[in-house]
Every structure is written in C-alpha cells, then in structure tokens.
Design a protein around this motif. Sequence first.
Motif, PDB file in Angstrom:
ATOM      1  N   GLY A  32      75.797 -24.029  91.342  1.00  0.00           N
ATOM      2  CA  GLY A  32      75.778 -25.035  92.406  1.00  0.00           C
ATOM      3  C   GLY A  32      75.583 -26.459  91.915  1.00  0.00           C
ATOM      4  N   HIS A  33      75.230 -26.627  90.658  1.00  0.00           N
ATOM      5  CA  HIS A  33      74.914 -27.966  90.162  1.00  0.00           C
ATOM      6  C   HIS A  33      76.081 -28.950  90.286  1.00  0.00           C
ATOM      7  CE1 HIS A  33      71.228 -26.305  89.041  1.00  0.00           C
ATOM      8  NE2 HIS A  33      71.129 -26.645  87.780  1.00  0.00           N
ATOM      9  N   GLY A  34      77.302 -28.439  90.045  1.00  0.00           N
ATOM     10  CA  GLY A  34      78.475 -29.312  90.135  1.00  0.00           C
ATOM     11  C   GLY A  34      78.669 -29.842  91.541  1.00  0.00           C
ATOM     12  N   ILE A  35      78.385 -28.985  92.533  1.00  0.00           N
ATOM     13  CA  ILE A  35      78.553 -29.378  93.929  1.00  0.00           C
ATOM     14  C   ILE A  35      77.553 -30.479  94.278  1.00  0.00           C
ATOM     15  CG2 ILE A  35      78.517 -28.544  96.305  1.00  0.00           C
ATOM     16  CD1 ILE A  35      79.012 -25.703  95.168  1.00  0.00           C
ATOM     17  N   ILE A  36      76.310 -30.319  93.812  1.00  0.00           N
ATOM     18  CA  ILE A  36      75.264 -31.294  94.133  1.00  0.00           C
ATOM     19  C   ILE A  36      75.531 -32.614  93.405  1.00  0.00           C
ATOM     20  CG2 ILE A  36      72.781 -31.724  94.081  1.00  0.00           C
ATOM     21  CD1 ILE A  36      72.500 -28.593  93.994  1.00  0.00           C
ATOM     22  N   THR A  37      75.998 -32.521  92.156  1.00  0.00           N
ATOM     23  CA  THR A  37      76.330 -33.739  91.408  1.00  0.00           C
ATOM     24  C   THR A  37      77.394 -34.532  92.148  1.00  0.00           C
ATOM     25  OG1 THR A  37      75.847 -32.532  89.378  1.00  0.00           O
ATOM     26  CG2 THR A  37      77.023 -34.608  89.131  1.00  0.00           C
ATOM     27  N   ARG A  38      78.401 -33.805  92.657  1.00  0.00           N
ATOM     28  CA  ARG A  38      79.451 -34.480  93.412  1.00  0.00           C
ATOM     29  C   ARG A  38      78.877 -35.119  94.678  1.00  0.00           C
ATOM     30  NH1 ARG A  38      82.554 -33.807  97.683  1.00  0.00           N
ATOM     31  NH2 ARG A  38      84.677 -34.648  97.638  1.00  0.00           N
ATOM     32  N   ALA A  39      77.960 -34.386  95.357  1.00  0.00           N
ATOM     33  CA  ALA A  39      77.362 -34.913  96.586  1.00  0.00           C
ATOM     34  C   ALA A  39      76.627 -36.228  96.317  1.00  0.00           C
ATOM     35  CB  ALA A  39      76.414 -33.875  97.186  1.00  0.00           C
ATOM     36  N   ILE A  40      76.005 -36.339  95.150  1.00  0.00           N
ATOM     37  CA  ILE A  40      75.283 -37.568  94.800  1.00  0.00           C
ATOM     38  C   ILE A  40      76.275 -38.723  94.626  1.00  0.00           C
ATOM     39  CG2 ILE A  40      73.852 -38.653  93.010  1.00  0.00           C
ATOM     40  CD1 ILE A  40      72.671 -35.823  92.482  1.00  0.00           C
ATOM     41  N   THR A  41      77.422 -38.444  93.968  1.00  0.00           N
ATOM     42  CA  THR A  41      78.398 -39.524  93.769  1.00  0.00           C
ATOM     43  C   THR A  41      79.015 -39.958  95.102  1.00  0.00           C
ATOM     44  OG1 THR A  41      80.188 -37.972  93.312  1.00  0.00           O
ATOM     45  CG2 THR A  41      78.998 -38.820  91.421  1.00  0.00           C
ATOM     46  N   VAL A  42      79.165 -39.004  96.021  1.00  0.00           N
ATOM     47  CA  VAL A  42      79.679 -39.377  97.351  1.00  0.00           C
ATOM     48  C   VAL A  42      78.703 -40.331  98.029  1.00  0.00           C
ATOM     49  CG1 VAL A  42      80.313 -38.510  99.641  1.00  0.00           C
ATOM     50  CG2 VAL A  42      81.002 -37.244  97.620  1.00  0.00           C
ATOM     51  N   ALA A  43      77.397 -40.060  97.884  1.00  0.00           N
ATOM     52  CA  ALA A  43      76.382 -40.941  98.469  1.00  0.00           C
ATOM     53  C   ALA A  43      76.484 -42.341  97.866  1.00  0.00           C
ATOM     54  CB  ALA A  43      74.992 -40.360  98.234  1.00  0.00           C
ATOM     55  N   ILE A  44      76.661 -42.408  96.544  1.00  0.00           N
ATOM     56  CA  ILE A  44      76.768 -43.710  95.871  1.00  0.00           C
ATOM     57  C   ILE A  44      78.026 -44.442  96.343  1.00  0.00           C
ATOM     58  CG2 ILE A  44      77.134 -44.811  93.615  1.00  0.00           C
ATOM     59  CD1 ILE A  44      75.345 -42.553  92.434  1.00  0.00           C
ATOM     60  N   GLU A  45      79.115 -43.685  96.494  1.00  0.00           N
ATOM     61  CA  GLU A  45      80.365 -44.289  96.959  1.00  0.00           C
ATOM     62  C   GLU A  45      80.211 -44.833  98.385  1.00  0.00           C
ATOM     63  OE1 GLU A  45      83.591 -41.739  98.179  1.00  0.00           O
ATOM     64  OE2 GLU A  45      85.045 -43.000  97.137  1.00  0.00           O
ATOM     65  N   GLN A  46      79.587 -44.023  99.259  1.00  0.00           N
ATOM     66  CA  GLN A  46      79.454 -44.445 100.661  1.00  0.00           C
ATOM     67  C   GLN A  46      78.527 -45.653 100.802  1.00  0.00           C
ATOM     68  OE1 GLN A  46      78.413 -41.008 103.009  1.00  0.00           O
ATOM     69  NE2 GLN A  46      80.410 -40.048 102.706  1.00  0.00           N
ATOM     70  N   LEU A  47      77.541 -45.762  99.918  1.00  0.00           N
ATOM     71  CA  LEU A  47      76.655 -46.932  99.963  1.00  0.00           C
ATOM     72  C   LEU A  47      77.311 -48.159  99.338  1.00  0.00           C
ATOM     73  CD1 LEU A  47      73.190 -45.399  99.001  1.00  0.00           C
ATOM     74  CD2 LEU A  47      73.848 -46.289 101.220  1.00  0.00           C
ATOM     75  N   GLY A  48      78.416 -47.915  98.614  1.00  0.00           N
ATOM     76  CA  GLY A  48      79.121 -49.030  97.979  1.00  0.00           C
ATOM     77  C   GLY A  48      78.317 -49.690  96.867  1.00  0.00           C
ATOM     78  N   LEU A  49      77.518 -48.898  96.150  1.00  0.00           N
ATOM     79  CA  LEU A  49      76.702 -49.475  95.073  1.00  0.00           C
ATOM     80  C   LEU A  49      77.580 -49.875  93.890  1.00  0.00           C
ATOM     81  CD1 LEU A  49      73.659 -47.014  94.952  1.00  0.00           C
ATOM     82  CD2 LEU A  49      73.892 -49.109  96.282  1.00  0.00           C
ATOM     83  N   ASP A  50      77.188 -50.931  93.218  1.00  0.00           N
ATOM     84  CA  ASP A  50      77.868 -51.356  91.992  1.00  0.00           C
ATOM     85  C   ASP A  50      77.492 -50.375  90.876  1.00  0.00           C
ATOM     86  OD1 ASP A  50      78.777 -52.526  89.703  1.00  0.00           O
ATOM     87  OD2 ASP A  50      77.678 -54.414  89.950  1.00  0.00           O
ATOM     88  N   PRO A  51      78.475 -49.661  90.298  1.00  0.00           N
ATOM     89  CA  PRO A  51      78.145 -48.668  89.260  1.00  0.00           C
ATOM     90  C   PRO A  51      77.343 -49.251  88.094  1.00  0.00           C
ATOM     91  CG  PRO A  51      80.423 -48.439  89.917  1.00  0.00           C
ATOM     92  CD  PRO A  51      79.914 -49.684  90.591  1.00  0.00           C
ATOM     93  N   ASP A  52      77.520 -50.541  87.833  1.00  0.00           N
ATOM     94  CA  ASP A  52      76.777 -51.163  86.731  1.00  0.00           C
ATOM     95  C   ASP A  52      75.302 -51.364  87.080  1.00  0.00           C
ATOM     96  OD1 ASP A  52      78.951 -51.234  85.101  1.00  0.00           O
ATOM     97  OD2 ASP A  52      79.555 -53.256  85.698  1.00  0.00           O
TER      98      ASP A  52
END
Lengths: 79, 274
Positions: B24-44
């Motif tokens: 399940g780790h891959g699914i949760i890792t993806r869920a975290i990146t979706v959260a970062i994308e939706q918040l529009g955070l600067d990856p840097d």
Amino acid sequence: MKNEGLKANEVDYGKLIINADWCKGCGICTAFCPTKAIVLKNEKVTIADIDKCTQCGLCELRCPDYAIYVGRKKNEQKD
Amino acid sequence: MPSQLVDQYFRADKLPQIWCPGCGHGIITRAITVAIEQLGLDPDKVCVVSGIGCSSRAPGYLDFNTLHTTHGRALAFATGIKLANPELKVIVIMGDGDATAIGGNHFIHTCRRNIDLTAIIFNNNIYGMTGGQYSPLTPKFDKGTTAPYGNIDRTFDICDLAAAAGATYVGRGTSYHANVVTSLVKKGIMNEGFSLIEAISGCPTYYGRKNKKGGPVDMMQWQKDNAVTVTAAEKMTPEQLEGKFLIGEFKNKPEPEYTKEYQNIINNLQGRDV
C-alpha cells in the motif's frame, strides 16, 4: 515534461494508458474496477473491454506502481 | 511517458519502486503528491524527510528536496530543517516501527513541541524491510518472525498517542481510502503546528502471509470493510464498532507554533539589546 525521453513501455488505449513494465500484477486495480474493464493476464494488467471503461480513475488512484492511468479526454487536453 | 502527476512530482527514472507487489505504500505516496499538487505548493519549498524502513524509501522516488536519515530520527532531522528554514513545508514520512519504537521519544516530544511539520506514518503493522519482526503496531496475538506463537504486547493507537502528546492536527486514512489520506495531508500541511496522519497500509508479503490475511486485494478489502468514518461511528453502538477502526479527522485544535515562538524570543531579545 521532464520525462519525455523516458523509455517506459506504455500502451495508449485511449481511455486508459498502461505501462506493463511497471505493473507487478498485484490485482488491486482489476479487483476494484467498478465496470471490470480491465483484467490480469500473465500477471500484468490488460484491457478486457475498453468500452466498459468510464474513466472513473479508481485504478489510477489505487495502483501502487503508477502503471495504469486515465488518458485525458479530448476536451481536457492541453497544448 | 508517465502520467502528468508522476511526471511532475516523481523521479520517474527511479520507478518502478522496490516495494513488493500490492504494497500500500505506493498508493499513499501518490496520495501525498496529490495533496501537494492540489495545494499548489512550490516543489522547491517542500522538503520530504524519512527515517529507515520500507516507508522511508518513499522520498527516494519523490522529486522534491528529500532527505533519507537514520532509523527513528526523521523528526529530529526535520526539526532542524524547519528551525533553519521556517519557510519550507516539511513533510516527514515514517513507518510504524520507525516512528513509535525506535523514534518513540522523538515522536512524543515533537508532538509536545508543536513544531510545524506534517508527519505521515505508513502503518503496515510489521517491520517489513528487515524480515517481518513484530512492531508496536502489530495487533495482539498476531504473528511476526519474532513472535511465532503470537505477539502478547498490546498495541499503540498512534492517533490517540499523538493527540495526547500534544499534536494539533491528527487524522487517519488507509491505502484503500487514498482520497481521505489526500484531504488529511492537505489539512495537515495547512495546519500551523505539528500534524500527524496515520495511513494504514497493507503488507501482503510479511504481515499478510504470516497472519493468513490473504493477498493484496484481500488486505485492501479488509480496510474497506472495517474502516468506519468518525461521523458514521457517532451513530453506531459499541457492539457495531467491535473489531472496526476509525478513519477521518480526530483532532484539529491550533495552538502557538514552535518556530514562531522561537522567533518571538529572538525578536524580543534583539529589541532589548539594541
């Protein structure tokens, strides 16, 4: 697109895009596909009936290996 | 070419990950990146820190500022990063053994300190990477390599522990409920203070096999069947809740944040000296 040159063995089925190289055959996507549009064959995910796919995105949401994802609908495509 | 999300936030040349089929780790890792994308955070401006364990491989696949540190000490490293660079959004990925056994003391004191970190604990109920030893989250009477006749220790409840120790945002999701994880991580990142999100993940290779829980699909089905949202649980009787576990937001109670308090002291002292 920074991974433009990445040699991923992807097949574009229109509604869905599958990268069999990354698929480990766990069967999660096929088990939770509401319309059973996808199926496991030789421990890799393949299309059973692309017409059944509603692009709900549950396979993409639950694929641990990012081996399957929803292709963009034409009206959503960016340049 | 991988999906847009994977292309943008993952080191796609490092994929596929090392995790077992159906982990399940891959699914949760993806869920975290979706959260970062939706918040529009600067990856840097995002820093992902991890300790040691299966879960701690995640930052290796994520294309942010990432740090793979020592066993149990991810929160200590993350505290240093946040104090040195308070403008960074620091996300800490830990496993159940990493966070609550080896890093138990760091964990409770980071909760108490209320420093602005977002910790996500991938709880797979066992030490997967080292061969299936029982962890503080292995349920009582379940088996591990080091508990062949069943584990007699009682388990922690990570969320109760974090809330009691002083974390200001606490929630739980599962790999089946990936969207719940995404929304909790979003709120956790937005919370100014220490946020703890427990993500229940299946380990089909060790925990599943040793305890006859079936394959990856059975473990996901178990999460689907036994997770009860906090709102639904309010209307259920204790008998109905027997054997179930809760998901959702458990605590959201903002309190003064550590780096801000620290800056206040610096400002006060500099003001007095000048």
